[in-house]
Write a protein that holds these residues in place. Structure first.
Motif, PDB file in Angstrom:
ATOM      1  N   ILE A   1       3.510   6.683  12.543  1.00  0.00           N
ATOM      2  CA  ILE A   1       2.142   6.150  12.571  1.00  0.00           C
ATOM      3  C   ILE A   1       1.443   6.689  11.329  1.00  0.00           C
ATOM      4  N   HIS A   2       1.116   5.804  10.405  1.00  0.00           N
ATOM      5  CA  HIS A   2       0.408   6.215   9.195  1.00  0.00           C
ATOM      6  C   HIS A   2      -1.105   6.114   9.381  1.00  0.00           C
ATOM      7  N   ALA A   3      -1.553   5.039  10.038  1.00  0.00           N
ATOM      8  CA  ALA A   3      -2.987   4.821  10.217  1.00  0.00           C
ATOM      9  C   ALA A   3      -3.243   4.245  11.605  1.00  0.00           C
TER      10      ALA A   3
ATOM     11  N   HIS B   1       0.858  -1.182   0.000  1.00  0.00           N
ATOM     12  CA  HIS B   1       0.000   0.000   0.000  1.00  0.00           C
ATOM     13  C   HIS B   1       0.899   1.238   0.000  1.00  0.00           C
ATOM     14  N   ALA B   2       0.560   2.245  -0.771  1.00  0.00           N
ATOM     15  CA  ALA B   2       1.404   3.433  -0.889  1.00  0.00           C
ATOM     16  C   ALA B   2       1.696   4.055   0.478  1.00  0.00           C
ATOM     17  N   GLY B   3       0.715   4.092   1.361  1.00  0.00           N
ATOM     18  CA  GLY B   3       0.905   4.681   2.681  1.00  0.00           C
ATOM     19  C   GLY B   3       1.812   3.882   3.583  1.00  0.00           C
ATOM     20  N   ALA B   4       2.033   2.620   3.264  1.00  0.00           N
ATOM     21  CA  ALA B   4       2.882   1.775   4.096  1.00  0.00           C
ATOM     22  C   ALA B   4       4.310   2.301   4.142  1.00  0.00           C
ATOM     23  N   ARG B   5       4.710   3.037   3.124  1.00  0.00           N
ATOM     24  CA  ARG B   5       6.056   3.623   3.115  1.00  0.00           C
ATOM     25  C   ARG B   5       6.159   4.794   4.090  1.00  0.00           C
ATOM     26  N   GLU B   6       5.023   5.390   4.431  1.00  0.00           N
ATOM     27  CA  GLU B   6       4.998   6.572   5.296  1.00  0.00           C
ATOM     28  C   GLU B   6       4.932   6.220   6.780  1.00  0.00           C
ATOM     29  N   GLY B   7       4.632   4.994   7.106  1.00  0.00           N
ATOM     30  CA  GLY B   7       4.530   4.605   8.509  1.00  0.00           C
ATOM     31  C   GLY B   7       3.741   3.328   8.669  1.00  0.00           C
ATOM     32  N   ARG B   8       3.499   2.991   9.922  1.00  0.00           N
ATOM     33  CA  ARG B   8       2.856   1.724  10.245  1.00  0.00           C
ATOM     34  C   ARG B   8       1.373   1.924  10.537  1.00  0.00           C
ATOM     35  N   HIS B   9       0.643   0.811  10.474  1.00  0.00           N
ATOM     36  CA  HIS B   9      -0.802   0.783  10.728  1.00  0.00           C
ATOM     37  C   HIS B   9      -1.045   0.056  12.050  1.00  0.00           C
ATOM     38  N   PHE B  10      -1.888   0.633  12.900  1.00  0.00           N
ATOM     39  CA  PHE B  10      -2.180   0.042  14.205  1.00  0.00           C
ATOM     40  C   PHE B  10      -3.682   0.057  14.487  1.00  0.00           C
ATOM     41  N   THR B  11      -4.117  -0.916  15.296  1.00  0.00           N
ATOM     42  CA  THR B  11      -5.455  -0.934  15.867  1.00  0.00           C
ATOM     43  C   THR B  11      -5.287  -0.810  17.372  1.00  0.00           C
ATOM     44  N   VAL B  12      -6.039   0.112  17.975  1.00  0.00           N
ATOM     45  CA  VAL B  12      -6.001   0.332  19.416  1.00  0.00           C
ATOM     46  C   VAL B  12      -7.393   0.074  19.973  1.00  0.00           C
TER      47      VAL B  12
END
Length: 88
Positions: free
Chosen positions: A74-76, A32-43
Motif C-alpha cells: 500500500i503506497h497511498a 508516478h514514482a511511488g507507483a513502483r512502491e505499491g498501490r493507491h486505494f480509496t477507502v
C-alpha cells in the motif's frame, strides 16, 4: 501486492462497518514514482467505531487495522471515515 479485497476483508473484520467501499486507484497513478512502491486505494467506511472520534483518530483506526498490509504494497490511502449518523 495487496488487493482491494484484502483491504476490504481486513476492515470488515476489524471495524465492523455498516458501509464499506474500497477502490483501487493505482491505474490513475501509472508512471508516478511511488507507483513502483505499491498501490493507491480509496477507502470509504461508515462504522460505529468512529462515533465521537476526530478525523485524525478515525484515520488512525483505519491505518492500525491495515498496518500488516502496508508493507505488502500500500503506497497511498485516501480515507473517508464516518460514523453512522454522518453517512450520506
Amino acid at each position: 501486492m495487496v488487493t482491494a479485497a484484502q483491504i476490504e476483508a481486513t476492515l470488515r473484520e476489524r471495524l465492523a462497518p455498516e458501509q464499506l467501499e474500497v477502490q483501487d486507484d493505482s491505474h490513475l497513478h501509472a508512471g508516478h514514482a511511488g507507483a513502483r512502491e505499491g498501490r493507491h486505494f480509496t477507502v470509504r467506511v461508515v462504522s460505529g467505531r468512529f462515533h465521537g472520534l476526530s478525523r485524525v483518530a478515525r484515520h488512525r483506526l483505519v491505518y492500525d487495522a491495515l498496518g500488516p498490509l502496508v508493507p505488502q504494497g500500500i503506497h497511498a490511502l485516501a480515507i473517508q471515515a464516518r460514523a453512522p449518523d454522518e453517512a450520506d
